[in-house]
Design a protein around this motif. Structure first.
Motif, mmCIF file in Angstrom:
data_model
loop_
_atom_site.group_PDB
_atom_site.id
_atom_site.type_symbol
_atom_site.label_atom_id
_atom_site.label_comp_id
_atom_site.label_asym_id
_atom_site.label_seq_id
_atom_site.Cartn_x
_atom_site.Cartn_y
_atom_site.Cartn_z
ATOM 1 N N TYR A 493 -15.789 4.930 -2.348
ATOM 2 C CA TYR A 493 -16.775 3.913 -2.707
ATOM 3 C C TYR A 493 -18.129 4.606 -2.841
ATOM 4 O O TYR A 493 -18.335 5.701 -2.297
ATOM 5 N N PRO A 494 -19.062 3.996 -3.545
ATOM 6 C CA PRO A 494 -20.371 4.647 -3.735
ATOM 7 C C PRO A 494 -21.044 4.940 -2.392
ATOM 8 O O PRO A 494 -21.211 4.037 -1.560
ATOM 9 N N GLU A 495 -21.413 6.204 -2.183
ATOM 10 C CA GLU A 495 -21.998 6.596 -0.899
ATOM 11 C C GLU A 495 -23.288 5.849 -0.606
ATOM 12 O O GLU A 495 -23.601 5.555 0.548
ATOM 13 N N ASN A 496 -24.070 5.569 -1.643
ATOM 14 C CA ASN A 496 -25.365 4.917 -1.423
ATOM 15 C C ASN A 496 -25.256 3.396 -1.357
ATOM 16 O O ASN A 496 -26.259 2.704 -1.238
ATOM 17 N N ALA A 497 -24.028 2.877 -1.450
ATOM 18 C CA ALA A 497 -23.865 1.425 -1.490
ATOM 19 C C ALA A 497 -23.147 0.869 -0.264
ATOM 20 O O ALA A 497 -23.219 -0.334 -0.016
ATOM 21 N N VAL A 498 -22.463 1.718 0.509
ATOM 22 C CA VAL A 498 -21.693 1.221 1.649
ATOM 23 C C VAL A 498 -21.905 2.119 2.861
ATOM 24 O O VAL A 498 -22.256 3.294 2.741
ATOM 25 N N ASP A 499 -21.688 1.562 4.037
ATOM 26 C CA ASP A 499 -21.596 2.360 5.256
ATOM 27 C C ASP A 499 -20.641 1.661 6.209
ATOM 28 O O ASP A 499 -20.071 0.609 5.897
ATOM 29 N N SER A 500 -20.451 2.267 7.365
ATOM 30 C CA SER A 500 -19.562 1.707 8.391
ATOM 31 C C SER A 500 -18.167 1.433 7.845
ATOM 32 O O SER A 500 -17.543 0.407 8.147
ATOM 33 N N LEU A 501 -17.654 2.368 7.052
ATOM 34 C CA LEU A 501 -16.314 2.210 6.491
ATOM 35 C C LEU A 501 -15.251 2.315 7.582
ATOM 36 O O LEU A 501 -15.359 3.125 8.509
ATOM 37 N N THR A 502 -14.217 1.508 7.466
ATOM 38 C CA THR A 502 -13.020 1.740 8.267
ATOM 39 C C THR A 502 -12.264 2.909 7.641
ATOM 40 O O THR A 502 -12.697 3.482 6.628
ATOM 41 N N THR A 503 -11.151 3.287 8.213
ATOM 42 C CA THR A 503 -10.382 4.427 7.699
ATOM 43 C C THR A 503 -10.097 4.249 6.219
ATOM 44 O O THR A 503 -9.579 3.207 5.795
ATOM 45 N N ASN A 504 -10.429 5.268 5.434
ATOM 46 C CA ASN A 504 -10.223 5.165 3.986
ATOM 47 C C ASN A 504 -9.370 6.300 3.440
ATOM 48 O O ASN A 504 -9.335 6.538 2.232
ATOM 49 N N HIS A 505 -8.678 7.004 4.348
ATOM 50 C CA HIS A 505 -7.699 8.013 3.905
ATOM 51 C C HIS A 505 -6.399 7.780 4.661
ATOM 52 O O HIS A 505 -6.379 7.709 5.892
ATOM 53 N N TYR A 506 -5.311 7.663 3.920
ATOM 54 C CA TYR A 506 -3.997 7.407 4.503
ATOM 55 C C TYR A 506 -2.996 8.441 4.000
ATOM 56 O O TYR A 506 -3.011 8.811 2.815
ATOM 57 N N SER A 507 -2.147 8.886 4.905
ATOM 58 C CA SER A 507 -1.180 9.935 4.554
ATOM 59 C C SER A 507 -0.132 9.449 3.571
ATOM 60 O O SER A 507 0.367 10.227 2.767
ATOM 61 N N GLN A 508 0.211 8.173 3.657
ATOM 62 C CA GLN A 508 1.219 7.650 2.744
ATOM 63 C C GLN A 508 1.082 6.139 2.602
ATOM 64 O O GLN A 508 0.532 5.466 3.473
ATOM 65 N N LEU A 509 1.580 5.644 1.495
ATOM 66 C CA LEU A 509 1.696 4.210 1.262
ATOM 67 C C LEU A 509 3.170 3.926 1.001
ATOM 68 O O LEU A 509 3.780 4.529 0.117
ATOM 69 N N PHE A 510 3.743 3.022 1.797
ATOM 70 C CA PHE A 510 5.156 2.704 1.668
ATOM 71 C C PHE A 510 5.355 1.419 0.881
ATOM 72 O O PHE A 510 4.496 0.522 0.888
ATOM 73 N N ASN A 511 6.488 1.321 0.218
ATOM 74 C CA ASN A 511 6.816 0.134 -0.546
ATOM 75 C C ASN A 511 6.845 -1.088 0.370
ATOM 76 O O ASN A 511 7.418 -1.059 1.457
ATOM 77 N N GLY A 512 6.211 -2.161 -0.076
ATOM 78 C CA GLY A 512 6.187 -3.389 0.698
ATOM 79 C C GLY A 512 5.054 -3.481 1.689
ATOM 80 O O GLY A 512 4.884 -4.507 2.350
ATOM 81 N N SER A 513 4.248 -2.412 1.832
ATOM 82 C CA SER A 513 3.128 -2.436 2.771
ATOM 83 C C SER A 513 1.815 -2.561 2.005
ATOM 84 O O SER A 513 1.800 -2.820 0.799
ATOM 85 N N GLU A 514 0.697 -2.339 2.690
ATOM 86 C CA GLU A 514 -0.608 -2.526 2.075
ATOM 87 C C GLU A 514 -1.638 -1.719 2.856
ATOM 88 O O GLU A 514 -1.575 -1.633 4.080
ATOM 89 N N ILE A 515 -2.564 -1.114 2.151
ATOM 90 C CA ILE A 515 -3.688 -0.420 2.769
ATOM 91 C C ILE A 515 -4.898 -1.349 2.721
ATOM 92 O O ILE A 515 -5.185 -1.967 1.686
ATOM 93 N N VAL A 516 -5.606 -1.443 3.846
ATOM 94 C CA VAL A 516 -6.786 -2.306 3.921
ATOM 95 C C VAL A 516 -7.975 -1.466 4.376
ATOM 96 O O VAL A 516 -7.909 -0.793 5.402
ATOM 97 N N VAL A 517 -9.063 -1.496 3.594
ATOM 98 C CA VAL A 517 -10.309 -0.809 3.937
ATOM 99 C C VAL A 517 -11.436 -1.832 3.883
ATOM 100 O O VAL A 517 -11.491 -2.654 2.967
ATOM 101 N N ALA A 518 -12.308 -1.784 4.880
ATOM 102 C CA ALA A 518 -13.444 -2.707 4.915
ATOM 103 C C ALA A 518 -14.714 -1.925 5.212
ATOM 104 O O ALA A 518 -14.674 -0.818 5.756
ATOM 105 N N GLY A 519 -15.851 -2.481 4.843
ATOM 106 C CA GLY A 519 -17.122 -1.811 5.090
ATOM 107 C C GLY A 519 -18.284 -2.754 4.894
ATOM 108 O O GLY A 519 -18.124 -3.921 4.497
#
Length: 918
Positions: A493-519
Motif C-alpha cells: 500500500y502507499p507508504e505515505n498513505a497508511v500506517d499501523s498495518l497488520t501483517t501484510n506478508h504471508y508465506s502461502q495462500l490456500f484454496n478456500g481461505s482468505e488473507i486479511v490486512v487492515a491499517g
C-alpha cells in the motif's frame, strides 16, 4: 453465595457468531437435586428433581442479535427474567462463546440499576478481587468448555418481585475455511420462552454469493419459521417461534428447541481480485482471488508411533493417513517417516504421488504399529534433510511448496528432549524455506511447544482431540492446507498513505481461505490509494495492482448507515491484538516484551477482554451483606489444556464420616462394583449395606452376573497399577467388561478406551469422548462423554458403567471402570455371580457391636448363610451422582474376599475369557 440458597437458573442458552468450524453450546436449565445419572446434553432429557421454586423465576425473553459487517461479527446476547417469588432467588447466566472471540462488554440491569463490566489490566484486576477470592466468594467466570469454546457464567441474587436483564457482547473476525464462513448458534433453552428470537444480519458490499440456514431441530412444521431474505449485498435470517410452536408435543411442557442453528455464506469474488472496505479513516483488505491453479506441494508426513499412540490413536492415525494419501494430486511429492525413539522412513527421498506409489504407501501405513519413546527432534530433522537433499538434486518442481506435517501425542523424551533446543534445531535446519504444520494429538501433548515451533517456521499448529472423530479432524486440517494457490504473498500500500498495518506478508495462500490486512489511513486523498499484490503462482509470478475504490455505504444500505460506525477500526484493532499476542509467544525477548505492552494498551483502549486484561463487575449488595466483584478472564490455549488435564486427575480420598444410612439410599437396591475393586450391596429396605473387596492378580477375569434363563452374562477383567507403589501394595481395578444377552442377540465389550456393540451381525463402535444415544431393536445405549454408559436391555435389566479418568502421567494409577446394576428384580431366580447372587436379597443379622482397630470403625458379628463372621463398619463410595468424588455409603465390611458372604470362594468365579462362562 451458594446456589442452594435459591433457584439456579441458566438464563442464556449458548450461542455464537463465529468462523468455522466453531461449536458453541449452552443451556437454559432449572437446576435441582439429581435423582440419577445425568444424561448427555441433547441425547435425552435431564433426570432431575423438579425445583419447588422454579416456577417462581420466569425467563420471558431470550434473544441473540448477530450483525456481520464485512466478516466482522458483533454479537449481543440478551436474557431477561422476573423473580415472582416472595423471597430472593439466585439466578445464573451462563453461555459458551467461541474462544477466538473477545468479550467487549457485559452488563446487568436489576430494577433499573445497571452494573457494567470494567476492563482492566489483569494484574490490577487481580488485586481488586483477590481479597474476595480468599474468602471464597468470587469465581473466575471464563473457563474451558470443549474444543472451541470457553464458558462465561455469573450468578446474581435477585430480590422478590424483581427483574434482571443480562447483556453480553463479543466480537470476532470470521475466518474463511474451505470456501465458507459459518455462524453457528447452539440453542438449548430447556423450557419454552415467551420471546425467543435469533436474528442474523449480514452486510457484504461486494455481494453475497450464497446463504444457507438450517437447524438440527427443525421439523417440517418449524421450517417455515426460518425467515431468510437475501439481496445482492445483504442477508437477513431470523427464527422466532411462539410459545406454542416451541412445544415439544401437544400435551407436554418441554421445548423442541434443542440443537444447532447454522448459517453459512460466502461472498462474490468474480468481480475483482480483492475487496477493500474504507470507513472512518481505517481500511481492511480481503484477498482471496478466484480461479487460481494450485501449486504442487512436497509434503513429508512425520508420524509418532510411540507407545502412547497405542490403540485408538494409532488406528485413527492410520485411517486418516489412508484418506489423505488418496487425496494427493499426481503432481505432488510425498514421504512418510514414522518415529518412536528410532526413526524409520518409507523411502529415502520424496516420491511422486502416482497411483502405484500411493498404493504402496497405503500398505506401508496400514502396518504402522506403536512402540518405544518419542524422539521428535531427529524425526523432524530427517524430514527437513529429505526436502533439502531433493531440492539440491532438483528432484522436486521448482515452483512448489515444501511442507512437513508432524503428528505427535506426547513430549519429547528420547534424543534431544529440551524443547528450546529442538525449536532452535528445527528453525535453523528449515532456514525459512519450508513450512511446518504440527498436530498435537490428545491432552498430554505439550501444545505450546508445537504452536511456537510451527509459527517459527511459516506454519501453524492444531490440537486434535481424542474422540470418534479424530480421524475426521486430521483429514479436515489436511484439507485446509492441501491446495496452496500462491506462495510468498506480499500486499503493498502507499507508504505515505497508511500506517499501523497488520501483517501484510504471508508465506502461502490456500484454496478456500482468505488473507486479511487492515491499517490506518494517514492521507484522505483516496484517489492515490494504489494497492499491489505480488506472489509466486503455479507457473509464473502473480502480480495485480489497481486503484482502491470506496464504497458508498449510504447508497448500498440507505436505511442502515447507523449500524456500521467504527467497525473497520475495531476489526483492525482485533486483528492487530491477535497478531501481537502471537508475536509475544514466538518472537525475540525484546519483540515479546514490546508486543505484550502494545497488545495490552490496545486491549484497554478498545475494551477487549484478552489474555492480558480482565473484566471486573461489582454485583449489587444483597440482604446478606455486600457481594463481591467477579472477574472474566481470557484463557490461553495452554490454560485451557491445563484445565482439561486437571479434570482427568483422580480426586483425592474424602474423609469418612459415619452418617445415618437413610440419607443415601433410593427406594430400590443397587448392586455395584467400583474402585479397587469394592463390591457394594445397597439394601434400602433395611437402611443398610454390605460390602467386600476382591483381591487377585491383574488380568484375572471374574464372573459378575450370570442368568441362564435369558442368557445374560457379565464378566469383568482386572488391571493393575502401572508400577509397584512405594508401599508395595498393588491395587487392581476393572478395566474391561463383557456383556452378553443371548436371547436378544446383543454383545458388548466396554473398556476404558471404547465401547463395541454387536447386534444382529452389525457392529457399532463408540469412544468415551463421545456423547451419544443409540437405540437398537433390543438394546438402548446412552453415553455421556467421559463419564457413563447406560445399557438398557429390552424388557430386562439396566446396567450403568462409569469411567474413572486418571491423569495420564500419574506414576501409578490407570483409568478404570465401575459397574452398577439397576432393575435387577427383572432377572430370574437362577441369577448368580459375584454380584448376581445378591439380586434377590440376602438374609443376615448383626449384633455384638464392639470397638474395632480404628475408633470410627467398630466391629460386629454377622450371622449369614449359617455362618458367624466378624465384620467391620466401614464406608464404600457410590459414584453414580458424582463420578469424581463419589458418595460415602456406610456398610458392613466382610473381610477375606467376602468369604462367608459369597457362595463358595472368590476363585470359584474366575473364568478363562471375557465372554466365557467357565
Amino acid at each position: 453465595m451458594s446456589g442452594l440458597q435459591g433457584v439456579g437458573l441458566l438464563l442464556l442458552w449458548g450461542s455464537a457468531c463465529l468462523g468455522p468450524p466453531g461449536l458453541v453450546r449452552g443451556a437454559l436449565v432449572i437446576s435441582g437435586d439429581q435423582v440419577a445419572l445425568q444424561e448427555p446434553s441433547g441425547a435425552a432429557k435431564s433426570l432431575q428433581k423438579r425445583s419447588t421454586n422454579e416456577d417462581m423465576v420466569e425467563v420471558y425473553s431470550v434473544r441473540l442479535d448477530c450483525t456481520v459487517m464485512s466478516r466482522f461479527a458483533h454479537t449481543v446476547m440478551t436474557s431477561k427474567a422476573l423473580n415472582r417469588a416472595n423471597s430472593s432467588q439466585e439466578i445464573f447466566f451462563e453461555v459458551d462463546l467461541p474462544k477466538t472471540a473477545f468479550i467487549a462488554n457485559f452488563s446487568m440491569e436489576i430494577d433499573g440499576q445497571v452494573y457494567v463490566g470494567d476492563i482492566k489490566e489483569k494484574e490490577k484486576a487481580k488485586k481488586q478481587y483477590e481479597k474476595a477470592v480468599s474468602s471464597g466468594k468470587t469465581a473466575g467466570l471464563v473457563k474451558a468448555s470443549g474444543r472451541k469454546m470457553e464458558k462465561f457464567s455469573v450468578s446474581v441474587n435477585i430480590a422478590a418481585e424483581s427483574n434482571v436483564t443480562f447483556i453480553l457482547t463479543y466480537e470476532e473476525l470470521l475466518q474463511r475455511k474451505l470456501g465458507r464462513y459459518e455462524i453457528l448458534t447452539r440453542v438449548k433453552p430447556k423450557q419454552r420462552v415467551q420471546e425467543f428470537q435469533i436474528v442474523t444480519n449480514i452486510y457484504e458490499p461486494k455481494g453475497i454469493s450464497y446463504v444457507d440456514a438450517h437447524a438440527t431441530f427443525l421439523s417440517n412444521e418449524l421450517l417455515p419459521l426460518v425467515d431468510k431474505r437475501v439481496t445482492d449485498n445483504k442477508a437477513h435470517i431470523s427464527f422466532s417461534p411462539t410459545m406454542e410452536e416451541q412445544r415439544k408435543c401437544p400435551d407436554c411442557e418441554g421445548t423442541l428447541i434443542d440443537g444447532d442453528f447454522l448459517v453459512t455464506y460466502d461472498v462474490n469474488r468474480a468481480k475483482s481480485q480483492w475487496d477493500i472496505q474504507i470507513v472512518n479513516g481505517y481500511f481492511v483488505h480481503f484477498f482471496a482471488p478466484p480461479d487460481l491453479p494450485r501449486v504442487p506441494k512436497n509434503v513429508v508426513f512425520v508420524i509418532d508411533r510411540s507407545g502412547s499412540m497405542h490403540g485408538t490413536k494409532m488406528a485413527q492415525t492410520r485411517e486418516a493417513m489412508l484418506a489423505i494419501l488418496k487425496d494427493l494430486h499426481e503432481d505432488d511429492h510425498f514421504a512418510i517417516i514414522q518415529f518412536d525413539d528410532s526413526i524409520d522412513s518409507w523411502k529415502e527421498s520424496l516420491t511422486k504421488a502416482t497411483k502405484e506409489n500411493l498404493d504402496e504407501a497405503m500398505k506401508y501405513v496400514s502396518r504402522i504399529v506403536h512402540s518405544g519413546s518419542t524422539n521428535i527432534n531427529d524425526a523432524v530433522l530427517r524430514g527437513v534433510n529429505m526436502l533439502v537433499k531433493d531440492r539440491q538434486e532438483e528432484k522436486l518442481p521448482e515452483r512448489s511448496i515444501d511442507m512437513i506435517i508432524l503428528l505427535t501425542d506426547g513430549m519429547p523424551n528420547a534424543g534431544v528432549s529440551n524443547i528450546g533446543e529442538i525449536q532452535t534445531n528445527v528453525h535453523s535446519a528449515m532456514g525459512g524455506n519450508m513450512s511446518l504444520f504440527c498436530l498435537g494429538f490428545g491432552n498430554d501433548v505439550e501444545y505450546s511447544f508445537l504452536d511456537v515451533m510451527s509459527k517459527q517456521n511459516k506454519g501453524m499448529a492444531r490440537r486434535i482431540y481424542e474422540g470418534s472423530d479424530a480421524a475426521v479432524q486430521l483429514q479436515g486440517f489436511y484439507e485446509e492446507v492441501a491446495s496452496p494457490l500462491l506462495l510468498e504473498v506480499d500486499l503493498r500500500y502507499p507508504e505515505n498513505a497508511v500506517d499501523s498495518l497488520t501483517t501484510n506478508h504471508y508465506s502461502q495462500l490456500f484454496n478456500g481461505s482468505e488473507i486479511v490486512v487492515a491499517g490506518r489511513l494517514t492521507d484522505n486523498d483516496l484517489d492515490n490509494f494504489m494497492v499491489e499484490v505480488f506472489a509466486q503462482g503455479f507457473d509464473e509470478d502473480f502480480k495485480v495492482q489497481g486503484q482502491a475504490s470506496v464504497e458508498d455505504w449510504d447508497v448500498l444500505y440507505p436505511d442502515e448507515e447507523y449500524i456500521f460506525g467504527d467497525f473497520t477500526e475495531r476489526l483492525w484493532a482485533y486483528l492487530t491484538i491477535q497478531q501481537l499476542l502471537e508475536t509475544s509467544k514466538s518472537g525475540t525477548p525484546e519483540e515479546k516484551s514490546n508486543a505484550s505492552a502494545k497488545a495490552l494498551d490496545m486491549s484497554l483502549q478498545y475494551s477487549f477482554v484478552t489474555p492480558l486484561t480482565s473484566m471486573v463487575v461489582t454485583k449489587p449488595d444483597t440482604e446478606d451483606g455486600p457481594d463481591s466483584p467477579f472477574i472474566a478472564d481470557k484463557l490461553t490455549e495452554e490454560q485451557r489444556q491445563k484445565e482439561e488435564r486437571v479434570g482427568y486427575q483422580r480426586h483425592p480420598q474424602v474423609a469418612h464420616v459415619l452418617r445415618p444410612v437413610s440419607n443415601y439410599y433410593h427406594s430400590t437396591p443397587i448392586y455395584l462394583v467400583d474402585g479397587d475393586p469394592h463390591f457394594l450391596i445397597e439394601l434400602p429396605e433395611r437402611d443398610d449395606a454390605l460390602c467386600f473387596n476382591i483381591n487377585n492378580k491383574p488380568g484375572t477375569i471374574f464372573n459378575l452376573v450370570r442368568d441362564p434363563i435369558p442368557g445374560i452374562l457379565v464378566n469383568g477383567e482386572t488391571i493393575g497399577e502401572k508400577m509397584i507403589p512405594p508401599d508395595g501394595q498393588i491395587n487392581t481395578y476393572f478395566w474391561r467388561f463383557g456383556i452378553v444377552h443371548q436371547s436378544l442377540g446383543v454383545r458388548l465389550e466396554v473398556s476404558t478406551q471404547d465401547i463395541v456393540v454387536l447386534q444382529d451381525g452389525k457392529q457399532v463402535k463408540l469412544l468415551w469422548s463421545d456423547t451419544a444415544s443409540v437405540k437398537g431393536t433390543n438394546v438402548d445405549l446412552l453415553l455421556t462423554k467421559d463419564r457413563s454408559l447406560t445399557v438398557t436391555l429390552k424388557d430386562s435389566v439396566k446396567f450403568v458403567v462409569l469411567l474413572h479418568k486418571v491423569w495420564a502421567k500419574h506414576p501409578y494409577h490407570r483409568d478404570y471402570l465401575g459397574f452398577y446394576t439397576l432393575d435387577s428384580h427383572l432377572l430370574s431366580p437362577l441369577v448368580h455371580g459375584l454380584l448376581g447372587q445378591f439380586y434377590h436379597g440376602i438374609e443376615y443379622e448383626v449384633s455384638d457391636l464392639r470397638p474395632g482397630e480404628v475408633p470410627e470403625k467398630p466391629d460386629a458379628t454377622m450371622y449369614v448363610k449359617g455362618q458367624e463372621l466378624n465384620v467391620t463398619r466401614g464406608w464404600q463410595r457410590d459414584f453414580r451422582k458424582d463420578v469424581k468424588n463419589g458418595e460415602n455409603v456406610p456398610c458392613w465390611f466382610v473381610h477375606s474376599n467376602g468369604t462367608g458372604l459369597i457362595d463358595g470362594d472368590a476363585t470359584d468365579y474366575i473364568i478363562s475369557g471375557l465372554f466365557k462362562t467357565v
